[in-house]
Design a protein around this motif. Structure first.
Motif, PDB file in Angstrom:
ATOM      1  N   ARG A   1      38.166 -19.566  -7.307  1.00  0.00           N
ATOM      2  CA  ARG A   1      38.666 -20.529  -8.304  1.00  0.00           C
ATOM      3  C   ARG A   1      40.172 -20.358  -8.516  1.00  0.00           C
TER       4      ARG A   1
ATOM      5  N   GLU B   1      32.443 -27.676  -9.576  1.00  0.00           N
ATOM      6  CA  GLU B   1      33.579 -26.898  -9.082  1.00  0.00           C
ATOM      7  C   GLU B   1      33.128 -25.897  -8.007  1.00  0.00           C
TER       8      GLU B   1
ATOM      9  N   PHE C   1      36.132 -26.564   0.416  1.00  0.00           N
ATOM     10  CA  PHE C   1      37.135 -25.547   0.732  1.00  0.00           C
ATOM     11  C   PHE C   1      36.583 -24.433   1.617  1.00  0.00           C
TER      12      PHE C   1
ATOM     13  N   ARG D   1      40.403 -31.274  -5.577  1.00  0.00           N
ATOM     14  CA  ARG D   1      40.899 -30.228  -6.479  1.00  0.00           C
ATOM     15  C   ARG D   1      41.494 -30.838  -7.745  1.00  0.00           C
ATOM     16  N   ASP D   2      42.280 -31.875  -7.596  1.00  0.00           N
ATOM     17  CA  ASP D   2      42.975 -32.460  -8.736  1.00  0.00           C
ATOM     18  C   ASP D   2      42.097 -33.368  -9.578  1.00  0.00           C
TER      19      ASP D   2
ATOM     20  N   VAL E   1      42.219 -21.696  -5.613  1.00  0.00           N
ATOM     21  CA  VAL E   1      42.263 -23.157  -5.487  1.00  0.00           C
ATOM     22  C   VAL E   1      42.981 -23.802  -6.662  1.00  0.00           C
ATOM     23  N   TRP E   2      42.617 -23.391  -7.896  1.00  0.00           N
ATOM     24  CA  TRP E   2      43.174 -24.051  -9.078  1.00  0.00           C
ATOM     25  C   TRP E   2      44.334 -23.279  -9.728  1.00  0.00           C
TER      26      TRP E   2
ATOM     27  N   ALA F   1      32.535 -27.731  -4.832  1.00  0.00           N
ATOM     28  CA  ALA F   1      33.783 -28.007  -4.119  1.00  0.00           C
ATOM     29  C   ALA F   1      34.266 -26.772  -3.368  1.00  0.00           C
ATOM     30  N   LEU F   2      34.167 -25.619  -4.002  1.00  0.00           N
ATOM     31  CA  LEU F   2      34.616 -24.388  -3.348  1.00  0.00           C
ATOM     32  C   LEU F   2      33.816 -24.126  -2.072  1.00  0.00           C
TER      33      LEU F   2
ATOM     34  N   PRO G   1      40.849 -32.667   0.355  1.00  0.00           N
ATOM     35  CA  PRO G   1      40.518 -31.543  -0.525  1.00  0.00           C
ATOM     36  C   PRO G   1      41.460 -31.452  -1.728  1.00  0.00           C
ATOM     37  N   GLU G   2      42.712 -31.805  -1.513  1.00  0.00           N
ATOM     38  CA  GLU G   2      43.674 -31.739  -2.618  1.00  0.00           C
ATOM     39  C   GLU G   2      43.318 -32.742  -3.720  1.00  0.00           C
ATOM     40  N   GLU G   3      42.858 -33.915  -3.324  1.00  0.00           N
ATOM     41  CA  GLU G   3      42.459 -34.910  -4.322  1.00  0.00           C
ATOM     42  C   GLU G   3      41.199 -34.463  -5.050  1.00  0.00           C
TER      43      GLU G   3
END
Length: 263
Positions: A257, A31, A39, A236-237, A260-261, A34-35, A232-234
């Motif tokens: 966090r 996570e 992102f 995140r999900d 984003v979430w 990803a940030l 990025p949305e995929e």
């Protein structure tokens, strides 16, 4: 496989070339990976990380002929400057560790001065793993004056003295060995305590192949993961942050966090 990495070139920092820290973060703290990487968040470093950087810098100054007193002053100034923009309660404590670590490090290097010649400091290395480009920077590159063999010393400052090389450090050593085809040695300098002076230990791997297999596997997993997502949305999900993980203790990481979430 590289095309799955390149499709994220326009997001965050981009993914290529990879680095060891990038690989490690993807594998074990996805996570936060990803940030940072997708992102584009930037997080402040820590006092302990800056401690390690400036002690290395001080030792390098000394090895290049700068008197220990001057190297000490420059090291402390570098530490204060780098810590001026971070909010870490350990800044003062780590500042007290600098001189003992520098003194032990320079003293230990001096014991080998008659045998070794310093070739480079922070040499840039490049290598491919499973067709994916990597980049990194070594610490101290030496040559043995008698055998003419070159080798690298990776200096780590630490709160605790390790009993063995961690898998994370072993992976880093295997990448650098693959890139340089030279022996890699880890030198650990442990912070002093109220009852003990700073301590030193050297360690090296007998076999680089096993940690390299782990690196290769992580690269493969990363490629398969990136194949399954396109935005990025995929990403995140596809990830579920664990609110109890220690990585959220830093305020800026926690804030990212939540942005984003949502939690």
């Amino acid at each position: 496989m590289i095309k799955h990495f390149k499709k994220f070139d326009d997001y965050g920092k981009g993914l290529l070339p990879l680095s060891f820290s990038h690989l490690n973060e993807f594998a074990f703290y996805r996570e936060r990976w990803a940030l940072r990487r997708i992102f584009g968040y930037q997080f402040p470093t820590s006092a302990s990380a800056i401690r390690g950087q400036v002690v290395e810098s001080g030792i390098n100054m000394f090895l290049n002929g700068i008197p220990i007193e001057e190297a000490t002053e420059k090291m402390i100034s570098e530490y204060d400057a780098n810590c001026s923009n971070i909010n870490d309660p350990k800044v003062d404590d780590e500042r007290k560790n600098l001189i003992p670590l520098l003194e032990l490090g320079t003293k230990t290097f001096q014991e080998y001065a008659y045998r070794w010649s310093l070739l480079e400091y922070q040499k840039k290395i490049q290598v491919d793993i499973n067709g994916i480009p990597f980049i990194g920077y070594t610490d101290f590159h030496f040559e043995d004056k008698n055998t003419k063999e070159d080798f690298f010393i990776d200096l780590k400052t630490s709160k605790n003295m390790p009993s063995k090389i961690s898998i994370s450090h072993a992976m880093q050593q295997s990448i650098y060995q693959k890139a340089t085809n030279s022996k890699q040695i880890l030198w650990y300098l442990k912070n002093p305590t109220k009852t003990k002076d700073a301590e030193y230990i050297a360690m090296s791997l007998d076999d680089y192949s096993q940690p390299m297999k782990i690196c290769e596997h992580i690269v493969k997993v990363m490629g398969n993961y990136l194949k399954s997502v396109n935005t990025p949305e995929e990403i995140r999900d596809s990830l579920v942050p664990n609110p109890d993980n220690w990585i959220w203790k830093e305020d800026t990481v926690l804030k990212a966090r939540k942005e984003v979430w949502g939690y």
